[in-house]
Design an enzyme around this catalytic site. Structure first.
Site, mmCIF file in Angstrom:
data_model
loop_
_atom_site.group_PDB
_atom_site.id
_atom_site.type_symbol
_atom_site.label_atom_id
_atom_site.label_comp_id
_atom_site.label_asym_id
_atom_site.label_seq_id
_atom_site.Cartn_x
_atom_site.Cartn_y
_atom_site.Cartn_z
ATOM 1 N N CYS A 137 -45.619 39.489 28.300
ATOM 2 C CA CYS A 137 -44.571 40.505 28.177
ATOM 3 C C CYS A 137 -45.174 41.904 28.191
ATOM 4 O O CYS A 137 -44.604 42.826 28.796
ATOM 5 C CB CYS A 137 -43.768 40.280 26.897
ATOM 6 S SG CYS A 137 -44.768 40.228 25.384
ATOM 7 N N THR A 138 -46.329 42.070 27.566
ATOM 8 C CA THR A 138 -46.951 43.393 27.506
ATOM 9 C C THR A 138 -47.488 43.816 28.864
ATOM 10 O O THR A 138 -47.367 44.987 29.257
ATOM 11 C CB THR A 138 -48.062 43.412 26.442
ATOM 12 O OG1 THR A 138 -47.507 43.034 25.172
ATOM 13 C CG2 THR A 138 -48.683 44.793 26.322
#
Length: 401
Positions: free
Chosen positions: A218-219
């Site tokens: 996600c990052t």
């Protein structure tokens, strides 16, 4: 600009391409039949799981068959993925089965009631003891911790959404192929030589020949799109990143043993420094940045929404307004739906269920001197990421041969 000056953007209180919950997962199904009794539901399960096909072809713009999809692991990402997919119109995907060790009752309940997303605006219920129904769409539920034993071959599964976080290398994900699935999409950073794709950055490189792929983290999905803009417009020399990240299921509710001694401490009581490969992983999708970025994570006592703080040295002299202008241009064009720019003075909860991968907080953009750039970007580490998983799965379907 003088080298000792600090440039801070002056927002005009506008929100660019904010994209909150356009695909909120709250739309009703377009299936051409109503809710039926358990016998009819189970008959439909039989029809779905024995239907011929899975490969997609088109004639006069009409899709003849959708890609048959299995979700392996019905946790945070698995359930977010299903909600995101359910909210899409004319999806080329057909979710037909979930592998969840919790069973049918738990899968149905946790899909319907979510502490972060709220109650799912859909008719969710069990359909006998081996399936759930979502607005009349019947999805079979199986339970086996070993992917080799799963009935992917018998069910004609084309694509497995690997959401356990366990089977992230070629040997582990390959067990789904052994079970009869044709392809695997890992919803985590892949290990080894598994191709990694971030939608909006390098997804055009995907080919049908790829059998196992990763959607990165996600990052990385938050970081890579705006890093791409920075590098293209200003040239990144080097930089560091800190993600202030909501706690996850990998942490402990109360102090308990963990391979990471800091993650062993109570997630809801501490700021927990830990490692992240997100910055280095950017080089997997932007190879020219290999060795130029690194970073850490600070896990904090919030359940969802995270924020990236990136500081980079650039080769082209610039100032804050110019940096934000570059982001706005990309958000309105090639990164529309992936990147947005927000000029409002918001806080983390305001970005819950944001569809985009990253939202630049323009008022916090800074340039120190004329070559050190600081950018803050918000992201919903569950919902926004799951939207990209659906997007990448759509790409797999649309490039099916």
């Amino acid at each position: 600009m003088a080298s000792n000056m600090l440039s801070i953007a002056n927002p005009s209180l506008r929100v660019y391409n904010k994209g909150f919950s356009e695909f909120s997962g709250l739309h009703t199904s377009s299936l051409p039949f109503g809710r039926k009794g358990s016998d009819d539901l189970m008959a439909f399960v039989s029809f779905q799981t024995n239907a011929v096909g899975g490969k997609r072809s088109s004639q006069n713009g009409v899709v003849e068959a959708k890609l048959k999809v299995a979700i392996n692991g019905f946790g945070r990402i698995g359930r977010n993925f299903l909600r995101c997919w359910h909210g899409r119109k004319d999806s080329p995907l057909d979710v037909v089965v979930i592998n969840d060790t919790g069973g049918v009752k738990q899968a149905s309940h946790l899909l319907k009631y979510d502490s972060i997303l709220g109650t799912f605006d859909a008719d969710v219920k069990t359909a006998g003891d081996s399936a759930i129904s979502v607005d009349g769409k019947v999805i079979k539920v199986v339970s086996d911790r070993n992917p080799v034993n799963l009935p992917w071959g018998d069910m004609g599964i084309d694509l497995v959404i690997e959401g356990t976080g366990v089977f992230v290398d070629r040997d582990g994900a390959g067990k789904h192929l052994q079970a009869g699935a044709k392809k695997v999409l890992i919803t985590a950073p892949g290990k080894g030589d598994i191709p990694t794709y971030v939608v909006g950055v390098n997804e055009e490189g995907y080919t049908h020949a790829d059998t196992i792929i990763s959607n990165a983290s996600c990052t990385t999905n938050c970081l890579a799109p705006f890093v791409k803009v920075l590098d293209q417009k200003f040239g990144i020399i080097k930089g560091t990143m800190t993600t202030t990240h909501s706690y996850t299921g990998d942490q402990r509710l109360l102090d308990a043993s963990h391979r990471d001694l800091r993650r062993a401490r109570a997630a809801c009581l501490n700021i927990v420094p830990t490692s992240t490969g997100a910055a280095k992983a950017v080089a997997l999708v932007l190879p020219n940045l290999k060795g130029k970025l690194n970073g850490i994570a600070l896990r904090v006592p919030t359940p969802n929404v995270s924020v990236v703080d990136l500081v980079v040295q650039v080769s082209k002299k610039t100032f804050a307004e110019e940096v934000n202008a570059a982001f706005r241009e990309s958000a309105d064009n090639e990164l529309k739906g992936i990147l947005s720019v927000c000029d409002e003075p918001l806080v983390s909860i305001d970005f819950r269920c944001t569809d985009v991968s990253s939202t630049i907080d323009s008022s916090l953009t800074m340039v120190m001197g004329d070559d050190m750039v600081k950018v803050i970007a918000w992201y919903d580490n569950e919902w926004g990421y799951s939207q990209r998983v659906v997007d990448l799965a759509d790409i797999v379907a649309n490039k099916w041969q």
